[in-house]
Motif scaffolding. Sequence first.
Motif, PDB file in Angstrom:
ATOM      1  N   THR A 299       0.818  -1.214   0.000  1.00 33.82           N
ATOM      2  CA  THR A 299       0.000   0.000   0.000  1.00 33.82           C
ATOM      3  C   THR A 299       0.854   1.266   0.000  1.00 33.82           C
ATOM      4  O   THR A 299       0.326   2.357   0.159  1.00 33.82           O
ATOM      5  CB  THR A 299      -0.937   0.016   1.222  1.00 33.82           C
ATOM      6  OG1 THR A 299      -0.162  -0.087   2.411  1.00 33.82           O
ATOM      7  CG2 THR A 299      -1.948  -1.117   1.153  1.00 33.82           C
ATOM      8  N   ALA A 300       2.154   1.129  -0.183  1.00 39.39           N
ATOM      9  CA  ALA A 300       3.014   2.309  -0.223  1.00 39.39           C
ATOM     10  C   ALA A 300       2.711   3.163  -1.444  1.00 39.39           C
ATOM     11  O   ALA A 300       2.828   4.379  -1.405  1.00 39.39           O
ATOM     12  CB  ALA A 300       4.481   1.910  -0.221  1.00 39.39           C
ATOM     13  N   SER A 301       2.323   2.517  -2.531  1.00 46.24           N
ATOM     14  CA  SER A 301       1.922   3.222  -3.746  1.00 46.24           C
ATOM     15  C   SER A 301       0.434   3.008  -3.954  1.00 46.24           C
ATOM     16  O   SER A 301      -0.078   1.902  -3.740  1.00 46.24           O
ATOM     17  CB  SER A 301       2.684   2.678  -4.955  1.00 46.24           C
ATOM     18  OG  SER A 301       2.116   3.189  -6.149  1.00 46.24           O
ATOM     19  N   PHE A 302      -0.246   4.038  -4.404  1.00 45.07           N
ATOM     20  CA  PHE A 302      -1.671   3.902  -4.704  1.00 45.07           C
ATOM     21  C   PHE A 302      -1.897   3.541  -6.173  1.00 45.07           C
ATOM     22  O   PHE A 302      -3.023   3.516  -6.637  1.00 45.07           O
ATOM     23  CB  PHE A 302      -2.423   5.175  -4.331  1.00 45.07           C
ATOM     24  CG  PHE A 302      -2.745   5.282  -2.850  1.00 45.07           C
ATOM     25  CD1 PHE A 302      -2.051   4.574  -1.889  1.00 45.07           C
ATOM     26  CD2 PHE A 302      -3.754   6.111  -2.426  1.00 45.07           C
ATOM     27  CE1 PHE A 302      -2.349   4.679  -0.541  1.00 45.07           C
ATOM     28  CE2 PHE A 302      -4.064   6.236  -1.084  1.00 45.07           C
ATOM     29  CZ  PHE A 302      -3.368   5.513  -0.132  1.00 45.07           C
TER      30      PHE A 302
ATOM     31  N   ASP B 216      -1.067   4.733   3.532  1.00 49.04           N
ATOM     32  CA  ASP B 216      -1.641   3.883   4.566  1.00 49.04           C
ATOM     33  C   ASP B 216      -1.020   4.171   5.932  1.00 49.04           C
ATOM     34  O   ASP B 216       0.205   4.060   6.118  1.00 49.04           O
ATOM     35  CB  ASP B 216      -1.485   2.401   4.213  1.00 49.04           C
ATOM     36  CG  ASP B 216      -2.293   1.489   5.120  1.00 49.04           C
ATOM     37  OD1 ASP B 216      -3.182   1.976   5.853  1.00 49.04           O
ATOM     38  OD2 ASP B 216      -2.043   0.275   5.099  1.00 49.04           O
ATOM     39  N   SER B 217      -1.868   4.503   6.868  1.00 50.71           N
ATOM     40  CA  SER B 217      -1.410   4.766   8.234  1.00 50.71           C
ATOM     41  C   SER B 217      -0.881   3.497   8.898  1.00 50.71           C
ATOM     42  O   SER B 217      -0.215   3.569   9.925  1.00 50.71           O
ATOM     43  CB  SER B 217      -2.534   5.392   9.068  1.00 50.71           C
ATOM     44  OG  SER B 217      -3.678   4.572   9.055  1.00 50.71           O
ATOM     45  N   GLY B 218      -1.131   2.339   8.294  1.00 47.49           N
ATOM     46  CA  GLY B 218      -0.574   1.091   8.797  1.00 47.49           C
ATOM     47  C   GLY B 218       0.878   0.867   8.408  1.00 47.49           C
ATOM     48  O   GLY B 218       1.485  -0.115   8.832  1.00 47.49           O
ATOM     49  N   GLN B 219       1.461   1.765   7.632  1.00 51.30           N
ATOM     50  CA  GLN B 219       2.873   1.662   7.225  1.00 51.30           C
ATOM     51  C   GLN B 219       3.767   2.148   8.368  1.00 51.30           C
ATOM     52  O   GLN B 219       4.518   3.116   8.235  1.00 51.30           O
ATOM     53  CB  GLN B 219       3.125   2.490   5.958  1.00 51.30           C
ATOM     54  CG  GLN B 219       2.448   1.958   4.735  1.00 51.30           C
ATOM     55  CD  GLN B 219       3.234   0.804   4.129  1.00 51.30           C
ATOM     56  OE1 GLN B 219       4.374   0.533   4.484  1.00 51.30           O
ATOM     57  NE2 GLN B 219       2.595   0.122   3.213  1.00 51.30           N
ATOM     58  N   THR B 220       3.710   1.461   9.503  1.00 51.78           N
ATOM     59  CA  THR B 220       4.420   1.928  10.697  1.00 51.78           C
ATOM     60  C   THR B 220       5.932   1.966  10.506  1.00 51.78           C
ATOM     61  O   THR B 220       6.598   2.820  11.080  1.00 51.78           O
ATOM     62  CB  THR B 220       4.045   1.074  11.923  1.00 51.78           C
ATOM     63  OG1 THR B 220       4.307  -0.306  11.627  1.00 51.78           O
ATOM     64  CG2 THR B 220       2.560   1.243  12.272  1.00 51.78           C
ATOM     65  N   SER B 221       6.490   1.056   9.696  1.00 57.51           N
ATOM     66  CA  SER B 221       7.941   1.068   9.465  1.00 57.51           C
ATOM     67  C   SER B 221       8.356   2.336   8.718  1.00 57.51           C
ATOM     68  O   SER B 221       9.371   2.947   9.046  1.00 57.51           O
ATOM     69  CB  SER B 221       8.374  -0.161   8.680  1.00 57.51           C
ATOM     70  OG  SER B 221       8.184  -1.314   9.450  1.00 57.51           O
ATOM     71  N   SER B 222       7.578   2.717   7.713  1.00 55.29           N
ATOM     72  CA  SER B 222       7.894   3.931   6.954  1.00 55.29           C
ATOM     73  C   SER B 222       7.732   5.174   7.819  1.00 55.29           C
ATOM     74  O   SER B 222       8.555   6.090   7.778  1.00 55.29           O
ATOM     75  CB  SER B 222       7.006   4.030   5.715  1.00 55.29           C
ATOM     76  OG  SER B 222       7.361   5.156   4.941  1.00 55.29           O
TER      77      SER B 222
END
Length: 175
Positions: free
Chosen positions: A30-33, A126-132
């Motif tokens: 989900t890093a790219s839309f 995505d707010s779930g991209q906690t690592s990023s």
Amino acid sequence: MSLSITIRPVTPEDMREITAIYAHAVTYGTASFELEPPNETEMDARRRALENGGFPYLVAELAGRVAGYAYAGPYRTRPAYRYTVEDSVYIHPDAHRQGVGRRLLAGLIAKAEAGGFRQMIAVIGDSGQTSSIALHRALGFAPAGTFTNIGYKHGRWLDTVLMQRALGDGAGTPP
């Protein structure tokens, strides 16, 4: 024994591996839309446009392979935004959690500062991209806001997290 990570400018010969890394991110993440991965010809055209615009584009090599890439591009196209860039960082799935992203983003920040840019924006899919989010926070980015539920991918609504970092003098002096 840890492997050495080399950060260097992108070359046209890197585009096959970069295209594969991005295709995986588009297809599974989900890093790219984007919904369909672009082909190598399109990815190379994007690279050339960034380079022709004076924007930095870097790759990371790990064990002799392209392990990731990062570039800064225009945040928006209107002239008042010309000192602000948006960063993009993509890591090969086999190279996650090995310091590749941190080294790439640090190198990108340094190149953007040297290029006279004053602000860097992270638009994190995505707010779930906690690592990023954690990577950007560790390198001096601050939260600037969240757009909730603005993209739809993989059968669910996705947020976009915005983070910002001053480069060089930031807004402290005129460009």
